[in-house]
Structures are given as C-alpha cells and as structure tokens.
Design a protein around this motif. Sequence first.
Motif, mmCIF file in Angstrom:
data_model
loop_
_atom_site.group_PDB
_atom_site.id
_atom_site.type_symbol
_atom_site.label_atom_id
_atom_site.label_comp_id
_atom_site.label_asym_id
_atom_site.label_seq_id
_atom_site.Cartn_x
_atom_site.Cartn_y
_atom_site.Cartn_z
ATOM 1 N N LEU A 113 0.812 -1.213 0.000
ATOM 2 C CA LEU A 113 0.000 0.000 0.000
ATOM 3 C C LEU A 113 0.849 1.268 0.000
ATOM 4 O O LEU A 113 0.642 2.169 -0.827
ATOM 5 C CB LEU A 113 -0.939 -0.021 1.210
ATOM 6 C CG LEU A 113 -1.879 1.172 1.366
ATOM 7 C CD1 LEU A 113 -2.743 1.367 0.132
ATOM 8 C CD2 LEU A 113 -2.738 0.991 2.613
ATOM 9 N N THR A 114 1.801 1.362 0.924
ATOM 10 C CA THR A 114 2.662 2.549 0.950
ATOM 11 C C THR A 114 3.457 2.649 -0.344
ATOM 12 O O THR A 114 3.640 3.748 -0.892
ATOM 13 C CB THR A 114 3.607 2.504 2.157
ATOM 14 O OG1 THR A 114 2.837 2.406 3.352
ATOM 15 C CG2 THR A 114 4.478 3.755 2.222
ATOM 16 N N ALA A 115 3.932 1.518 -0.835
ATOM 17 C CA ALA A 115 4.687 1.514 -2.090
ATOM 18 C C ALA A 115 3.844 2.028 -3.252
ATOM 19 O O ALA A 115 4.328 2.798 -4.098
ATOM 20 C CB ALA A 115 5.190 0.114 -2.385
ATOM 21 N N ALA A 116 2.583 1.624 -3.315
ATOM 22 C CA ALA A 116 1.711 2.096 -4.395
ATOM 23 C C ALA A 116 1.517 3.611 -4.311
ATOM 24 O O ALA A 116 1.508 4.310 -5.334
ATOM 25 C CB ALA A 116 0.368 1.389 -4.332
ATOM 26 N N PHE A 117 1.356 4.123 -3.102
ATOM 27 C CA PHE A 117 1.249 5.573 -2.917
ATOM 28 C C PHE A 117 2.529 6.282 -3.361
ATOM 29 O O PHE A 117 2.490 7.238 -4.149
ATOM 30 C CB PHE A 117 0.952 5.887 -1.453
ATOM 31 C CG PHE A 117 1.345 7.275 -1.030
ATOM 32 C CD1 PHE A 117 0.703 8.394 -1.527
ATOM 33 C CD2 PHE A 117 2.405 7.456 -0.144
ATOM 34 C CE1 PHE A 117 1.090 9.675 -1.141
ATOM 35 C CE2 PHE A 117 2.804 8.721 0.244
ATOM 36 C CZ PHE A 117 2.138 9.838 -0.259
ATOM 37 N N LEU A 118 3.675 5.806 -2.875
ATOM 38 C CA LEU A 118 4.940 6.472 -3.188
ATOM 39 C C LEU A 118 5.234 6.438 -4.683
ATOM 40 O O LEU A 118 5.646 7.454 -5.275
ATOM 41 C CB LEU A 118 6.083 5.816 -2.415
ATOM 42 C CG LEU A 118 6.108 6.033 -0.905
ATOM 43 C CD1 LEU A 118 7.210 5.179 -0.272
ATOM 44 C CD2 LEU A 118 6.325 7.500 -0.558
ATOM 45 N N CYS A 119 5.050 5.287 -5.304
ATOM 46 C CA CYS A 119 5.372 5.170 -6.728
ATOM 47 C C CYS A 119 4.391 5.967 -7.585
ATOM 48 O O CYS A 119 4.791 6.600 -8.569
ATOM 49 C CB CYS A 119 5.386 3.706 -7.143
ATOM 50 S SG CYS A 119 6.783 2.780 -6.462
ATOM 51 N N SER A 120 3.114 5.955 -7.218
ATOM 52 C CA SER A 120 2.131 6.737 -7.973
ATOM 53 C C SER A 120 2.441 8.222 -7.869
ATOM 54 O O SER A 120 2.383 8.956 -8.867
ATOM 55 C CB SER A 120 0.723 6.450 -7.469
ATOM 56 O OG SER A 120 0.384 5.093 -7.651
ATOM 57 N N ARG A 121 2.766 8.670 -6.682
ATOM 58 C CA ARG A 121 3.092 10.089 -6.490
ATOM 59 C C ARG A 121 4.326 10.483 -7.296
ATOM 60 O O ARG A 121 4.341 11.534 -7.955
ATOM 61 C CB ARG A 121 3.318 10.371 -5.007
ATOM 62 C CG ARG A 121 3.516 11.850 -4.683
ATOM 63 C CD ARG A 121 3.765 12.066 -3.205
ATOM 64 N NE ARG A 121 5.036 11.477 -2.759
ATOM 65 C CZ ARG A 121 5.519 11.596 -1.521
ATOM 66 N NH1 ARG A 121 4.818 12.246 -0.599
ATOM 67 N NH2 ARG A 121 6.666 11.046 -1.190
ATOM 68 N N ALA A 122 5.353 9.636 -7.262
ATOM 69 C CA ALA A 122 6.579 9.947 -7.988
ATOM 70 C C ALA A 122 6.382 9.888 -9.493
ATOM 71 O O ALA A 122 7.010 10.654 -10.251
ATOM 72 C CB ALA A 122 7.684 8.983 -7.560
ATOM 73 N N ALA A 123 5.522 8.970 -9.947
ATOM 74 C CA ALA A 123 5.304 8.798 -11.382
ATOM 75 C C ALA A 123 4.374 9.838 -11.979
ATOM 76 O O ALA A 123 4.379 10.048 -13.201
ATOM 77 C CB ALA A 123 4.733 7.402 -11.651
ATOM 78 N N LEU A 124 3.580 10.495 -11.157
ATOM 79 C CA LEU A 124 2.498 11.336 -11.659
ATOM 80 C C LEU A 124 2.954 12.422 -12.635
ATOM 81 O O LEU A 124 2.331 12.581 -13.702
ATOM 82 C CB LEU A 124 1.732 11.940 -10.484
ATOM 83 C CG LEU A 124 0.410 12.640 -10.814
ATOM 84 C CD1 LEU A 124 -0.515 11.730 -11.606
ATOM 85 C CD2 LEU A 124 -0.270 13.099 -9.527
ATOM 86 N N PRO A 125 4.023 13.166 -12.368
ATOM 87 C CA PRO A 125 4.439 14.165 -13.372
ATOM 88 C C PRO A 125 4.799 13.534 -14.709
ATOM 89 O O PRO A 125 4.499 14.108 -15.768
ATOM 90 C CB PRO A 125 5.665 14.816 -12.716
ATOM 91 C CG PRO A 125 5.514 14.566 -11.258
ATOM 92 C CD PRO A 125 4.851 13.231 -11.150
ATOM 93 N N LEU A 126 5.409 12.362 -14.686
ATOM 94 C CA LEU A 126 5.765 11.683 -15.924
ATOM 95 C C LEU A 126 4.530 11.174 -16.650
ATOM 96 O O LEU A 126 4.435 11.231 -17.882
ATOM 97 C CB LEU A 126 6.714 10.527 -15.624
ATOM 98 C CG LEU A 126 8.022 10.884 -14.921
ATOM 99 C CD1 LEU A 126 8.813 9.624 -14.592
ATOM 100 C CD2 LEU A 126 8.863 11.830 -15.776
#
Length: 257
Positions: A113-126
């Motif tokens: 769950l935390t990983a999905a949040f972190l990766c989604s947040r980091a990927a969002l600008p891309l």
Amino acid sequence: MEKTIAITGAGQGIGRASTLHFLDKGWRVAALDIDAAALAELVGAATPKRLMTLPCDVGSEREVAIAFEAIGSWTSKAPLAALVNNAAIANPYCGPLEDVDLADWRAWLDASLTAAFLCSRAALPLLREAERQTGEAANIVNISSTRSVMSEPESFAYAASKGGIDALTHAMAVSLGPQVRVNAVRPGWIETRDWQKESERQEVEHRETDKGQHPAGRVGTPQDIAEAVEYFLGAGFVTGQHLNVDGGMTVKMIYED
C-alpha cells in the motif's frame, strides 16, 4: 511513438511475467525490484535495449524518488504511459493476531500500500507528461487481491494492505482523471512458483481438486494477470474499477464433504 511502462516487483512472479509480456508487445519497460539478483536474471531473459532495471525498495520514499528520477531521464523519447504497482510481500500469512508484531504489520503495508502511494506520487508528473505528448490518458494499474474482499485465517496485514489498494484505486481514479486512469486487478490463486528466480524456482503440478475449485478449470498463471493489465491500458472508458482474475473461484459456493 514508443511508450514506457514501469512495473514494481518486476523480478519474479506476476511482475516478471508482466515485464516480459510488455516487452514482447513492443513497450519499453522500467523494472523495479528490491531483489537485484532477480533483476539480473530478468535482463538475461529480455531485450536489454528496451529494458531498464532498477534495484529499489519501493517502500522507501528516498529510493522511489531516485528511481523515478532515473526513469524520467530514460523516457525522454518514450513517455511513461503506465505504472503497474505490483510489489508486495507474497506470503499472506502472519500468524495469530495477538502474535503479530507491529514492525511486521508495517512491513506488509509498506511493501504494497505505501509503495503504491509512493510510486504513484513519484510517477504522476511523468504520466501527465505522457498524456500531453500522446493525447491519450496515462494509466496506473494496481495489483490488489481477491483477499481484499474475502479472507483466509491469519492473513490480517496482507488483507488490510490489499483492501487499502482497492480504496486507493478509486480515490486516485476520481482525483487524477481524465489525464490518468486508475484501475486494479485482483488476482486469485495465481501459481508463481515456476516464475521465481532460478534459485527458488519450482516445477509445479496441480491436483485435479485444485483445478476443480475454479469454474475455469485450472489455477491461474502470471500471464493471466499481465493480460488483464493490458486490457485496462486499452480500455479508455474504464477507470476506478476492480477486476477479479480468479478463474471464477470467488463466485463458486464450496461445501464441506
């Protein structure tokens, strides 16, 4: 235009199958996994020119930021059009509730769950940049589980993490659209033992009783999940949804003999 997909937990199991599937479909793949040995074996089984491997603990904010900065540089000519949040602790069993250590509970939640949040947040600008370049919505596909809606004994942390993935999916879908569509695949019984790194790989033969639990007549494979992810990437009017890929197991009534 070439496109890139980022897949977490890519070294083994569902992630490995998804990586090879999308490479075969012509995508460039950024493969993230905490297991460097598994990633090294993946390189040997793939087309290195279109594969970027990134050893990364996706539950670590710092490591995720570094990984997606590298992905951003690598995708300058092939935008990051999709993210698959697949990473998790595979074993769902944590023992009796009164014996579950808080650190272990947090490890289960962080890995998924935390990983999905972190990766989604980091990927969002891309992902938003990909939507601008291609004119098509980018995608996040979260790998949940049928255990988000039904449970086996002593799987508290795993079930909670996957239930959180389901909630995160619809919350992100209504917030990130229309630039980014967000959906979830809920795998049921997916046999991954023959998709591990070589040192842990096992030959598997299922009993007829195992197959018989599924109206589809067999146990699932990692390829089944890769194909479900591909469906979501092409389903332009679908967002915020949760797809059971379980051979019908969750809709079959089972009686004791």
